[in-house]
Write a protein that holds these residues in place. Sequence first.
Motif, PDB file in Angstrom:
ATOM      1  N   MET A  95       0.879  -1.170   0.000  1.00  0.00           N
ATOM      2  CA  MET A  95       0.000   0.000   0.000  1.00  0.00           C
ATOM      3  C   MET A  95       0.912   1.214   0.000  1.00  0.00           C
ATOM      4  SD  MET A  95      -2.976  -1.144   2.738  1.00  0.00           S
ATOM      5  CE  MET A  95      -3.806   0.442   2.611  1.00  0.00           C
ATOM      6  N   ASP A  96       0.920   1.956  -1.102  1.00  0.00           N
ATOM      7  CA  ASP A  96       1.935   2.986  -1.288  1.00  0.00           C
ATOM      8  C   ASP A  96       1.299   4.275  -1.778  1.00  0.00           C
ATOM      9  OD1 ASP A  96       4.465   4.006  -1.248  1.00  0.00           O
ATOM     10  OD2 ASP A  96       5.269   2.708  -2.814  1.00  0.00           O
ATOM     11  N   ILE A  97       1.917   5.395  -1.453  1.00  0.00           N
ATOM     12  CA  ILE A  97       1.462   6.677  -1.995  1.00  0.00           C
ATOM     13  C   ILE A  97       1.632   6.644  -3.508  1.00  0.00           C
ATOM     14  CG2 ILE A  97       1.874   9.162  -2.042  1.00  0.00           C
ATOM     15  CD1 ILE A  97       2.809   8.940   0.859  1.00  0.00           C
ATOM     16  N   TYR A  98       0.570   6.934  -4.202  1.00  0.00           N
ATOM     17  CA  TYR A  98       0.548   6.768  -5.653  1.00  0.00           C
ATOM     18  C   TYR A  98       1.517   7.712  -6.352  1.00  0.00           C
ATOM     19  CZ  TYR A  98      -1.096   6.861 -10.455  1.00  0.00           C
ATOM     20  OH  TYR A  98      -1.157   6.813 -11.823  1.00  0.00           O
ATOM     21  N   ASP A  99       2.331   7.144  -7.231  1.00  0.00           N
ATOM     22  CA  ASP A  99       3.252   7.898  -8.078  1.00  0.00           C
ATOM     23  C   ASP A  99       3.142   7.315  -9.478  1.00  0.00           C
ATOM     24  OD1 ASP A  99       5.398   8.922  -9.529  1.00  0.00           O
ATOM     25  OD2 ASP A  99       6.726   8.974  -7.790  1.00  0.00           O
ATOM     26  N   PRO A 100       2.605   8.066 -10.437  1.00  0.00           N
ATOM     27  CA  PRO A 100       2.400   7.496 -11.778  1.00  0.00           C
ATOM     28  C   PRO A 100       3.685   7.027 -12.437  1.00  0.00           C
ATOM     29  CG  PRO A 100       2.077   9.887 -11.782  1.00  0.00           C
ATOM     30  CD  PRO A 100       2.149   9.463 -10.350  1.00  0.00           C
ATOM     31  N   ASP A 101       4.822   7.623 -12.083  1.00  0.00           N
ATOM     32  CA  ASP A 101       6.088   7.203 -12.682  1.00  0.00           C
ATOM     33  C   ASP A 101       6.437   5.764 -12.316  1.00  0.00           C
ATOM     34  OD1 ASP A 101       6.422   9.663 -13.864  1.00  0.00           O
ATOM     35  OD2 ASP A 101       7.672  10.464 -12.258  1.00  0.00           O
ATOM     36  N   TYR A 102       5.973   5.316 -11.153  1.00  0.00           N
ATOM     37  CA  TYR A 102       6.296   3.969 -10.693  1.00  0.00           C
ATOM     38  C   TYR A 102       5.118   3.007 -10.777  1.00  0.00           C
ATOM     39  CZ  TYR A 102      10.507   6.105  -8.735  1.00  0.00           C
ATOM     40  OH  TYR A 102      11.689   6.772  -8.572  1.00  0.00           O
TER      41      TYR A 102
END
Length: 254
Positions: A91-98
Amino acid sequence: MSNVIWAPLTRQADETPYTCKLKVYWKTTRLWTDSDIQAYHAQVPQLAEAARLSGRRFTCEDFTLELLCDFASKRGLPVKLTDGVREYRNMDIYDPDYHENYPQTPRGFITMVMVSFGAPDIQRSGENTVRLSDPRALLPGDILALSHDSKGRASGGRAHHIQVVTGKTESSISIYQGNSNWQIHKPITWVNKLFGRNSADPSQDAYAGMKPETGLFIRAANGWNYRNNTTGATQTDFLKYFELYRWDFLEFNH
């Protein structure tokens, strides 16, 4: 993008709302406990055999990731791993690059981590793993990192192959391992990159993983001799070239 959790956050002295957008590959419903860790060790032999029979291919480090994430995702347990560049959480803070290219499923998380995570990342003691000092401490699910043979010494003790312990007695250590084919070596990796292919990506045909193999260390007068049960290859006094690790399960809780 579906199934993204939006969590409004505000600082104590700030009434301006902030929004944290999470990417959830599986929900963390509880934290690792000693009983979960014991259950992981107990289930690894079955998990390893299921992975071997699945038809999937794995590089050596990817195989141990598969077992960990398969177990954790089914129990709602957190996984937190780092490759030294970034941190990966279920569960991670969303980052479109990753995150954009990977579906919100356990398989999506496993694939994302496998693309970047390498054998040397097993050696990140205190982050991904804890180091063990004695083969007598090994349990199923623990990790052998080949680091001190001639290839490892040439890179300063950098691990270049990983095995997963699946059984141990006073006189033997059973292992499963993934492995890599010719596509993992230069200049093939350069050619693949030129054409947009990635030998480390298990979702691509260019993936260098192979069907899992099994092996056995046998205690002898001069150390631990090794036999690859799949290929028949043998090594004398082979265990001395490995470092011993265990996943840092309780660190995953933070």
